[in-house]
Scaffold this active site. Structure first.
Site, short mmCIF file in Angstrom:
data_model
loop_
_atom_site.label_atom_id
_atom_site.label_comp_id
_atom_site.label_asym_id
_atom_site.label_seq_id
_atom_site.Cartn_x
_atom_site.Cartn_y
_atom_site.Cartn_z
N SER A 65 1.92 -11.11 -36.98
CA SER A 65 2.47 -12.43 -37.28
C SER A 65 1.80 -13.17 -38.42
O SER A 65 2.36 -14.13 -38.95
CB SER A 65 2.44 -13.31 -36.02
OG SER A 65 3.33 -12.80 -35.06
N THR A 66 0.59 -12.76 -38.84
CA THR A 66 0.01 -13.40 -40.02
C THR A 66 0.89 -13.14 -41.25
O THR A 66 0.87 -13.92 -42.20
CB THR A 66 -1.42 -12.88 -40.30
OG1 THR A 66 -1.41 -11.45 -40.26
CG2 THR A 66 -2.41 -13.41 -39.28
#
Length: 589
Positions: free
Chosen positions: A307-308
């Protein structure tokens, strides 16, 4: 009779001219050798009567941002023997065995070998060399030398690297800047007679070595040490395989800290940093373990960012205009793409939410939708525009490249998974560099350690320069991205990184490694501050933590702890801001 006399005269004339011709050829050859080849034979004559020994140049130091020496030199000795000069071979052999700890067989082989000079052992401690010199044995030479020494043992081991027996760099900055650090060796010249005996009345001449230049780097020993302690702590608490931390300046690419625990001892670089029993292993297997120990995971290894990476999807979507912060979405807990149901981390779904709330909630369906709106062509365009398909150009060897689908192989499902950071791999340094470029106003920076080159008197020799690429994203989009990511920490899934008095932007991530059936995870958090004008960006990656593995739960608090200690040290003071009350949204990203 007359005929014989005439014949004899002809023979004499022929012989005369043959002899004259031969003499002319010999004279010509002599002139050629004496005039045109004189330098060559002069060197040959000198070689027969001159013995040469190297004097190693002092290797340049590596200094941190504050001038603290991270790599230095210590005086050692090289012990050699000259067979033709040894008068008491048995005593010399016994002395070498006693002082150097070598076998009698090895010592005898060196002493009895008929060579101009035979090196017995290098990198001998100076006090041992002094003792050997004190014996006064003929034919035994003790030359002072230099060995690389690292005052802080394991600190930044995979960044600094180390040198081999020849004092040349092997990994890390030591090899990248080898030409700058190396220096020029000197020589000791002695004259010998035809038997190889040194002529003491002539003595020896010296060509003094020239020391290498010093390299000052952006890495700060105090920041590196604190990040290393924090990484070791979470690795032990979570029984993780490894932990990496990157701390850099997103405005110019200078790296303050680069941690990869477990590190190794730079003064004993061939000693494994694990308790693995190597007794039954081959030399190749042991060397493979060393190679893995030396790898810098931030630079040399790729991983699925999870998700980064939504920061990249967010930036591309906003820049292209396919999404605005106010756009609304609906998350039922999944999104169907072609024949595939792709789940959100919150299986019950987030319901109706704006794009900003989708970022705060780290909602997969929201970012899948943004990726699909962009389409393959646009998404791939931004991959290239942001610099993700080329290496960062960091000044360390062995940087790995992004592992990405070919454009023609990206379908809707692949595009969907890429949008929330799966089905491809990048390096931590690539992720940190790209995000730095997206939040600093749109300038692609080159991450680096080297800052300047100096001589031993502290005089500046060279300031190191690095490439930048402007306008990879607009200032307006960059500001919007920073604002949204600040709310992720103040109100959303990154709340465990929130520090009162600081505006921190960031994103959590929890990705699963391949094969998925192994149930191994990578937990990470990427954060930056101050959110309105970032000067520090940090990325923490925890590889295979045991127990709870969500990035928001275990990675964000570690980065918070690092920021709380590092920011005041860097002179970034807390601002007077109203208290923020983070939401209770799920931290599973």
């Amino acid at each position: 009779m007359r005929k014989n006399k005439t014949s004899n005269k002809k023979k004499v004339v022929v012989i005369f001219f043959l002899c004259a011709g031969l003499l002319l050829v010999l004279a010509g050859r002599l002139v050629y050798l004496m005039v045109f080849r004189s330098d060559y034979y002069s060197e040959k004559a000198d070689d027969l009567h001159e013995r040469e020994r190297d004097i190693k140049a002092a290797r340049g130091k590596i200094l941190d941002a504050n001038g603290t020496v991270l790599a230095a030199n210590k005086t050692v000795c090289t012990i050699s023997v000259i067979h033709s000069q040894v008068k008491e071979p048995e005593k010399v052999i016994a002395m070498l065995v006693k002082e150097l700890g070598i076998t009698e067989e090895a010592a005898r082989k060196r002493v009895e070998k008929r060579s101009s000079i035979e090196r017995v052992k290098t990198n001998v401690e100076k006090d041992v060399g002094d003792r050997i010199r004190a014996y006064g044995f003929a034919g035994v030479k003790v030359d002072e030398d230099f060995k690389r020494y690292y005052p802080y043992d394991e600190l930044a081991s995979k960044v600094l690297g180390f040198t081999g027996g020849d004092n040349q760099g092997i990994i890390g900055l030591e090899v990248k800047y080898d030409e700058i650090l190396q220096g020029i060796n000197g020589k000791i010249l002695t004259t010998t007679d035809a038997r190889g005996i040194e002529l003491s009345e002539i003595g020896e001449s010296r060509v003094e070595p020239i020391a290498g230049y010093n390299l000052q780097i952006s890495l700060d020993m105090n920041i590196q040490e604190y990040c290393q302690q924090a990484a070791l702590k979470v690795m032990e608490e979570k029984q993780a395989d490894s932990v990496s931390v990157l701390l850099m300046n997103p405005q110019n690419g200078e790296i303050y800290a680069c941690v990869n625990v477990p590190e190794f001892n730079l003064n004993e670089p061939f000693t494994l940093n694990t308790d693995v029993d190597t007794s039954g292993m081959t030399d190749e297997e042991v060397q493979d373990l060393r190679n893995r120990m030396w790898r810098n995971a931030c630079i040399n290894d790729t991983y699925e960012p999870g998700s980064t990476f939504k920061i990249i999807t967010m930036s591309a979507g906003l820049e292209e205009g396919v999404v605005t912060p106010q756009d609304t979405f609906s998350c039922p807990g999944y999104k169907i793409v072609e024949d595939r149901r792709i789940h959100c981390h919150k299986r019950a779904g987030h319901g109706a939410e704006t794009f900003v709330q989708g970022a705060q909630n780290s909602c997969n369906p929201v970012f899948i939708e943004v990726g699909l709106r962009l389409g393959v062509d646009n998404y791939y365009k931004y991959f290239e525009q942001f610099g993700l398909l080329t290496k960062t150009g960091i000044d360390l060897p062995g940087e790995a490249a992004t592992i990405m689908h070919k454009k023609e192989n990206i379908g809707q499902v692949e595009l969907a998974t890429i949008s929330f950071g799966q089905s491809f791999q990048i390096t931590p340094i690539q992720l940190a560099t790209t995000v730095s470029s997206l939040i600093n106003g749109g300038t692609r920076v080159t991450p680096h350690f080297g800052v300047q080159v100096m001589d031993d008197d502290g005089n500046l020799v060279k300031t190191l320069k690095y490439d930048t690429k402007k306008n990879i994203i607009s200032e307006e989009t960059s500001e919007t991205v920073r604002t949204i990511l600040e709310t992720v920490v103040s109100e959303g899934s990154g709340k465990n990184a929130y520090i009162e008095g600081y505006t921190i932007g960031g994103k959590t991530a929890t990705s699963q490694t391949l094969p998925r059936s192994a149930n191994k995870y990578i937990s990470s958090f990427l954060g930056f501050t101050p959110a309105e004008n970032p000067t520090v960006l940090g990325l923490l990656v925890i590889n295979n933590p045991q127990g709870v593995y969500y990035g928001g739960t275990i990675a964000a608090p570690v980065m918070k702890d690092i920021f709380e200690n590092v920011l005041p040290y860097l002179g970034i003071e807390k601002a007077e801001v109203p208290d923020a009350e983070p939401s209770e949204e799920a931290q599973n990203s």
